[in-house]
Design a protein around this motif. Structure first.
Motif, PDB file in Angstrom:
ATOM      1  N   UNK A   1       0.783  -1.239   0.000  1.00 16.98           N
ATOM      2  CA  UNK A   1       0.000   0.000   0.000  1.00 16.98           C
ATOM      3  C   UNK A   1       0.818   1.295   0.000  1.00 16.98           C
ATOM      4  N   UNK A   2       2.041   1.271   0.526  1.00 20.48           N
ATOM      5  CA  UNK A   2       2.859   2.485   0.596  1.00 20.48           C
ATOM      6  C   UNK A   2       3.543   2.824  -0.729  1.00 20.48           C
ATOM      7  N   UNK A   3       3.504   1.916  -1.699  1.00 19.22           N
ATOM      8  CA  UNK A   3       4.183   2.152  -2.979  1.00 19.22           C
ATOM      9  C   UNK A   3       3.252   2.831  -3.974  1.00 19.22           C
ATOM     10  N   UNK A   4       3.801   3.783  -4.762  1.00 19.77           N
ATOM     11  CA  UNK A   4       2.993   4.408  -5.808  1.00 19.77           C
ATOM     12  C   UNK A   4       2.369   3.380  -6.755  1.00 19.77           C
ATOM     13  N   UNK A   5       3.054   2.255  -6.985  1.00 20.35           N
ATOM     14  CA  UNK A   5       2.539   1.217  -7.874  1.00 20.35           C
ATOM     15  C   UNK A   5       1.317   0.517  -7.296  1.00 20.35           C
ATOM     16  N   UNK A   6       0.952   0.857  -6.070  1.00 21.37           N
ATOM     17  CA  UNK A   6      -0.286   0.370  -5.461  1.00 21.37           C
ATOM     18  C   UNK A   6      -1.302   1.511  -5.336  1.00 21.37           C
ATOM     19  N   UNK A   7      -0.871   2.615  -4.699  1.00 18.74           N
ATOM     20  CA  UNK A   7      -1.876   3.638  -4.399  1.00 18.74           C
ATOM     21  C   UNK A   7      -2.300   4.470  -5.610  1.00 18.74           C
ATOM     22  N   UNK A   8      -1.462   4.565  -6.641  1.00 22.02           N
ATOM     23  CA  UNK A   8      -1.903   5.281  -7.843  1.00 22.02           C
ATOM     24  C   UNK A   8      -2.998   4.484  -8.567  1.00 22.02           C
TER      25      UNK A   8
ATOM     26  N   UNK B   1       5.153   1.125 -14.086  1.00 20.58           N
ATOM     27  CA  UNK B   1       5.886   1.368 -12.843  1.00 20.58           C
ATOM     28  C   UNK B   1       7.122   0.467 -12.854  1.00 20.58           C
ATOM     29  N   UNK B   2       8.070   0.754 -13.691  1.00 23.84           N
ATOM     30  CA  UNK B   2       9.330   0.019 -13.777  1.00 23.84           C
ATOM     31  C   UNK B   2      10.445   1.054 -13.940  1.00 23.84           C
ATOM     32  N   UNK B   3      11.669   0.671 -13.625  1.00 26.55           N
ATOM     33  CA  UNK B   3      12.795   1.588 -13.804  1.00 26.55           C
ATOM     34  C   UNK B   3      12.924   1.986 -15.273  1.00 26.55           C
ATOM     35  N   UNK B   4      13.385   3.192 -15.498  1.00 29.63           N
ATOM     36  CA  UNK B   4      13.507   3.721 -16.866  1.00 29.63           C
ATOM     37  C   UNK B   4      14.232   2.769 -17.805  1.00 29.63           C
ATOM     38  N   UNK B   5      15.322   2.153 -17.331  1.00 32.29           N
ATOM     39  CA  UNK B   5      16.098   1.274 -18.210  1.00 32.29           C
ATOM     40  C   UNK B   5      15.335   0.007 -18.595  1.00 32.29           C
ATOM     41  N   UNK B   6      14.259  -0.315 -17.894  1.00 33.53           N
ATOM     42  CA  UNK B   6      13.440  -1.490 -18.225  1.00 33.53           C
ATOM     43  C   UNK B   6      12.308  -1.157 -19.196  1.00 33.53           C
ATOM     44  N   UNK B   7      12.060   0.123 -19.415  1.00 33.63           N
ATOM     45  CA  UNK B   7      10.883   0.511 -20.196  1.00 33.63           C
ATOM     46  C   UNK B   7      10.960   0.202 -21.689  1.00 33.63           C
ATOM     47  N   UNK B   8      12.144   0.161 -22.333  1.00 32.39           N
ATOM     48  CA  UNK B   8      12.121  -0.258 -23.745  1.00 32.39           C
ATOM     49  C   UNK B   8      11.557  -1.669 -23.916  1.00 32.39           C
ATOM     50  N   UNK B   9      11.928  -2.585 -23.025  1.00 32.47           N
ATOM     51  CA  UNK B   9      11.370  -3.938 -23.102  1.00 32.47           C
ATOM     52  C   UNK B   9       9.864  -3.923 -22.852  1.00 32.47           C
TER      53      UNK B   9
END
Length: 143
Positions: A30-37, A80-88
């Protein structure tokens, strides 16, 4: 029209056009943006389809292990992934038939942008969906 205004217009179009958000990197914490957003968006009427390699249930919805596992049309993919993971992730979104890709606040990638744009996806990066929903006051379109 400035670049910011163009992005603002794209943001509003995405919030108006999609009733479902497929969330890559969705979290049970719940404390992570990938949950509460996504939780906030769900409370405003959007259907949330979580994608998390652990599977299980997130926000009361079945979590799929990858975008390829999501049944039916994908549409809008929130990342909600690190920038370097977003091309994949962008490649996976294109392969899954997505029509829009949204990288959350603090996430940007020229390569992911190029992949998305070359495939004709609408694209937003480095913007928080919760903040943008509050700014526009929009709720999910009727399903």
């Amino acid at each position: 029209m400035s670049a910011s205004t163009d992005v603002d217009a794209t943001v509003e179009q995405l919030l108006r056009d999609y009733d479902t958000i497929t969330v890559v990197g969705a979290s049970e914490a719940p404390a992570k943006p990938a949950h509460y957003v996504p939780e906030h968006m769900q409370s405003r009427g959007w259907r949330i389809v979580p994608v998390n390699p652990r599977g299980g249930t997130i926000l009361g919805e079945r979590a799929y292990e990858s975008l390829a596992d999501v049944p039916g049309p994908v549409g809008l993919v929130q990342v909600f992934r690190r920038s370097e993971q977003t091309p994949d992730v962008a490649r996976e979104a294109v392969a899954a038939g997505a029509t829009a890709l949204w990288l959350q606040l603090g996430i940007a990638s020229a390569e992911a942008r190029q992949i998305a744009q070359e495939a004709g996806l609408r694209y937003v990066e480095d913007r928080c969906m919760l903040v943008e929903q509050r700014r526009t006051g929009l709720r999910a379109p009727a399903r």
